[in-house]
Design an enzyme around this catalytic site. Structure first.
Site: not given
Ligand code: PXP
Length: 239
Positions: A7, A9-10, A18, A43, A45, A49-50, A70, A100-101, A151, A191-192, A213-214
């Protein structure tokens, strides 16, 4: 062995801090592929935002592995998805005020809205995954709506504070995984997840995709920071 969906996104979050052109998530996707990513996840959104619509459109042209979008089950983004045609859409709940979600989709409570979205995406040849908490009824509802995959939300496992709590959450994920597989659904998780906690989840039988992702973006900043400073230092020292 599950596929790794990265992912990005970040990477876009840093760019949007910026409102400039770097770092470009399109570059990050190329590097992710070179590193072995099996999929690129992003994602789009509602509040942008990203990730921006431009990112999705360029990534559709450049990504060679699975492109997983997403998205909320709402009209605007559904139209964009139908136009851009990612390989997979993962439907997630979305609230503007969340960082976040925060939880999985309530497929039971929002059945009609989600069903209509799933049907349109699937008719366009897009695989559909529903992001749900590891709860049997939600997984069954996903199957009833003819989703291709679920998921499972690994957030509670990731946030567990003690070893006992972590084990309990892992058991919950394993039970939910079995429900999904028995119903004939593809099984994804995310997630996480981090470098520390991913292995027990990757070992759950039947899990075919992890979306992370993060933690990867955070690590990339750290493993790349020293080199980035060295490169700037060289320029400053050689004016
Ligand atoms: N899966 C889904 C459905 C998510 O919404 C996210 C966060 O965007 C992730 C996975 C990835 O989560 P993380 O950034 O905590 O790894």
């Amino acid at each position: 062995m599950p596929a790794l969906g990265v992912n990005i996104d970040h990477v876009a979050t840093v760019r949007q801090a910026r409102r400039t052109i770097e770092p470009d998530p399109v570059w990050a996707a190329v590097l992710a592929e070179l590193g072995g990513a099996d999929g690129i996840t992003l994602h789009l959104r509602e509040d942008r935002r990203h990730i921006q619509e431009r990112d999705l459109r360029v990534l559709r042209e450049t990504v060679q592995v699975k492109l997983n979008l997403e998205m909320a089950a709402d009209e605007e983004v559904t139209r964009i998805a139908l136009d851009v045609r990612p390989d997979q859409a993962t439907l997630v709940p979305e609230r503007r005020e969340e960082i976040t979600t925060e939880g999985g989709l309530d497929v039971i409570a929002q059945r009609d809205r989600i069903a209509a979205c799933v049907e349109r995406l699937k008719a366009a040849g897009i695989e559909v995954s529903l992001f749900v908490d590891p709860v049997g009824d939600q997984i069954e509802a996903a199957r009833d709506l003819q989703a291709d995959a679920v998921e499972l939300h690994t957030g509670r496992y990731a946030e567990a504070r003690t070893a006992t709590e972590r084990l309990t959450e892992l058991q919950t994920l394993k039970r939910a995984a079995k429900v999904a597989l028995d119903l004939g659904l593809m099984l994804h998780m995310g997630h996480g997840l981090t470098y520390r906690n991913v292995r027990p989840v990757a070992a759950i039988p039947g899990v075919s995709e992890l979306n992370i992702g993060h933690s990867i973006v955070a690590r990339a900043i750290m493993v790349g920071f020293e080199q980035a400073v060295r490169e700037m230092k060289r320029l400053v020292e050689n004016p």
